[in-house]
Design a protein around this motif. Structure first.
Motif, PDB file in Angstrom:
ATOM      1  N   VAL A 254       0.845  -1.198   0.000  1.00 48.75           N
ATOM      2  CA  VAL A 254       0.000   0.000   0.000  1.00 48.75           C
ATOM      3  C   VAL A 254       0.878   1.245   0.000  1.00 48.75           C
ATOM      4  N   ALA A 255       1.927   1.240   0.821  1.00 49.76           N
ATOM      5  CA  ALA A 255       2.793   2.406   0.972  1.00 49.76           C
ATOM      6  C   ALA A 255       3.731   2.606  -0.210  1.00 49.76           C
ATOM      7  N   ASP A 256       3.679   1.699  -1.169  1.00 54.33           N
ATOM      8  CA  ASP A 256       4.621   1.691  -2.293  1.00 54.33           C
ATOM      9  C   ASP A 256       4.539   2.923  -3.186  1.00 54.33           C
ATOM     10  N   SER A 257       3.347   3.494  -3.360  1.00 55.69           N
ATOM     11  CA  SER A 257       3.213   4.652  -4.251  1.00 55.69           C
ATOM     12  C   SER A 257       2.052   5.525  -3.798  1.00 55.69           C
ATOM     13  N   PRO A 258       2.066   6.797  -4.180  1.00 54.03           N
ATOM     14  CA  PRO A 258       0.944   7.672  -3.828  1.00 54.03           C
ATOM     15  C   PRO A 258      -0.391   7.160  -4.358  1.00 54.03           C
ATOM     16  N   ASP A 259      -0.386   6.520  -5.516  1.00 54.12           N
ATOM     17  CA  ASP A 259      -1.631   5.996  -6.083  1.00 54.12           C
ATOM     18  C   ASP A 259      -2.208   4.866  -5.237  1.00 54.12           C
ATOM     19  N   THR A 260      -1.352   3.936  -4.783  1.00 54.36           N
ATOM     20  CA  THR A 260      -1.862   2.827  -3.967  1.00 54.36           C
ATOM     21  C   THR A 260      -2.286   3.317  -2.591  1.00 54.36           C
ATOM     22  N   VAL A 261      -1.611   4.323  -2.069  1.00 51.18           N
ATOM     23  CA  VAL A 261      -2.013   4.915  -0.785  1.00 51.18           C
ATOM     24  C   VAL A 261      -3.407   5.520  -0.930  1.00 51.18           C
ATOM     25  N   LYS A 262      -3.589   6.335  -1.963  1.00 49.45           N
ATOM     26  CA  LYS A 262      -4.885   6.986  -2.175  1.00 49.45           C
ATOM     27  C   LYS A 262      -5.994   5.958  -2.377  1.00 49.45           C
ATOM     28  N   GLU A 263      -5.717   4.922  -3.150  1.00 47.70           N
ATOM     29  CA  GLU A 263      -6.703   3.869  -3.392  1.00 47.70           C
ATOM     30  C   GLU A 263      -7.099   3.182  -2.090  1.00 47.70           C
ATOM     31  N   TRP A 264      -6.108   2.861  -1.247  1.00 50.57           N
ATOM     32  CA  TRP A 264      -6.380   2.195   0.025  1.00 50.57           C
ATOM     33  C   TRP A 264      -7.189   3.100   0.949  1.00 50.57           C
ATOM     34  N   VAL A 265      -6.806   4.365   1.032  1.00 53.81           N
ATOM     35  CA  VAL A 265      -7.525   5.303   1.895  1.00 53.81           C
ATOM     36  C   VAL A 265      -8.958   5.467   1.405  1.00 53.81           C
ATOM     37  N   LYS A 266      -9.135   5.580   0.104  1.00 53.16           N
ATOM     38  CA  LYS A 266     -10.488   5.721  -0.441  1.00 53.16           C
ATOM     39  C   LYS A 266     -11.347   4.512  -0.087  1.00 53.16           C
ATOM     40  N   LEU A 267     -10.787   3.307  -0.190  1.00 47.80           N
ATOM     41  CA  LEU A 267     -11.521   2.085   0.159  1.00 47.80           C
ATOM     42  C   LEU A 267     -11.855   2.019   1.651  1.00 47.80           C
ATOM     43  N   ASN A 268     -11.039   2.637   2.481  1.00 48.10           N
ATOM     44  CA  ASN A 268     -11.185   2.558   3.942  1.00 48.10           C
ATOM     45  C   ASN A 268     -11.594   3.883   4.572  1.00 48.10           C
ATOM     46  N   CYS A 269     -12.024   4.839   3.761  1.00 46.70           N
ATOM     47  CA  CYS A 269     -12.271   6.183   4.311  1.00 46.70           C
ATOM     48  C   CYS A 269     -13.411   6.203   5.329  1.00 46.70           C
TER      49      CYS A 269
ATOM     50  N   ALA B 241     -15.451  12.889  -0.857  1.00 51.38           N
ATOM     51  CA  ALA B 241     -15.220  14.310  -1.163  1.00 51.38           C
ATOM     52  C   ALA B 241     -14.949  15.102   0.120  1.00 51.38           C
ATOM     53  N   LEU B 242     -15.751  14.874   1.155  1.00 51.96           N
ATOM     54  CA  LEU B 242     -15.535  15.572   2.421  1.00 51.96           C
ATOM     55  C   LEU B 242     -14.228  15.120   3.066  1.00 51.96           C
ATOM     56  N   PHE B 243     -13.962  13.833   3.012  1.00 48.99           N
ATOM     57  CA  PHE B 243     -12.719  13.296   3.571  1.00 48.99           C
ATOM     58  C   PHE B 243     -11.511  14.025   2.974  1.00 48.99           C
ATOM     59  N   GLN B 244     -11.517  14.203   1.663  1.00 51.46           N
ATOM     60  CA  GLN B 244     -10.390  14.863   0.991  1.00 51.46           C
ATOM     61  C   GLN B 244     -10.273  16.340   1.370  1.00 51.46           C
ATOM     62  N   LYS B 245     -11.405  16.965   1.712  1.00 52.51           N
ATOM     63  CA  LYS B 245     -11.372  18.363   2.152  1.00 52.51           C
ATOM     64  C   LYS B 245     -10.833  18.485   3.573  1.00 52.51           C
ATOM     65  N   TRP B 246     -11.093  17.461   4.383  1.00 55.54           N
ATOM     66  CA  TRP B 246     -10.745  17.528   5.800  1.00 55.54           C
ATOM     67  C   TRP B 246      -9.364  17.002   6.140  1.00 55.54           C
ATOM     68  N   PHE B 247      -8.816  16.131   5.297  1.00 64.96           N
ATOM     69  CA  PHE B 247      -7.552  15.487   5.651  1.00 64.96           C
ATOM     70  C   PHE B 247      -6.528  15.571   4.535  1.00 64.96           C
ATOM     71  N   LYS B 248      -5.300  15.794   4.943  1.00 67.12           N
ATOM     72  CA  LYS B 248      -4.159  15.648   4.047  1.00 67.12           C
ATOM     73  C   LYS B 248      -3.556  14.282   4.386  1.00 67.12           C
ATOM     74  N   ILE B 249      -3.412  13.451   3.379  1.00 66.20           N
ATOM     75  CA  ILE B 249      -2.905  12.094   3.580  1.00 66.20           C
ATOM     76  C   ILE B 249      -1.385  12.114   3.500  1.00 66.20           C
TER      77      ILE B 249
END
Length: 116
Positions: free
Chosen positions: A48-63, A88-96
């Motif tokens: 998951v931590a391998d790339s920004p894309d996989t991080v974002k995908e994992w966070v989106k699945l678990n938001c 959408a709100l999650f992305q406004k409220w948090f910097k990953i």
């Protein structure tokens, strides 16, 4: 080095404004700096931590779970939580933030889940 990544969610000004607004005591003077002083670290797989894309995908699945956990840390009364919690709100409220290198300096000492 551990086979994990460290994920942190940093609060934005929009989230802090909301936290101050719904504070039941009415005296909150929380700032972005103070809200982000001591953050929860979520361990994720090294894949998951391998790339920004996989991080974002994992966070989106678990938001949903992440969002609820963060809200619960502030207010256990769920009636105070925003009713429309979505990506959408999650992305406004948090910097990953994710760090892919985790060094265990306590070699020989087991990692223990104190909540288990």
């Amino acid at each position: 080095m551990l086979n994990r990544g460290a994920l942190l969610l940093r609060y934005t000004q929009e989230a802090v404004d909301w936290l101050n607004k719904v504070d039941p005591t009415g005296v909150s003077d929380l700032t972005v700096e103070s809200a982000n002083e001591d953050r929860t670290v979520y361990l994720v797989s090294s894949e998951v931590a391998d790339s920004p894309d996989t991080v974002k995908e994992w966070v989106k699945l678990n938001c949903d779970v992440l969002f609820e956990g963060e809200l619960f840390d502030w207010y256990v009364d769920q009636s105070l939580w925003p009713q429309k919690r979505n990506w959408a709100l999650f992305q406004k409220w948090f910097k990953i933030e994710c760090h892919s290198v985790i060094e265990d300096t306590m070699l020989g000492s087991p990692i223990v889940d104190e909540d288990a």
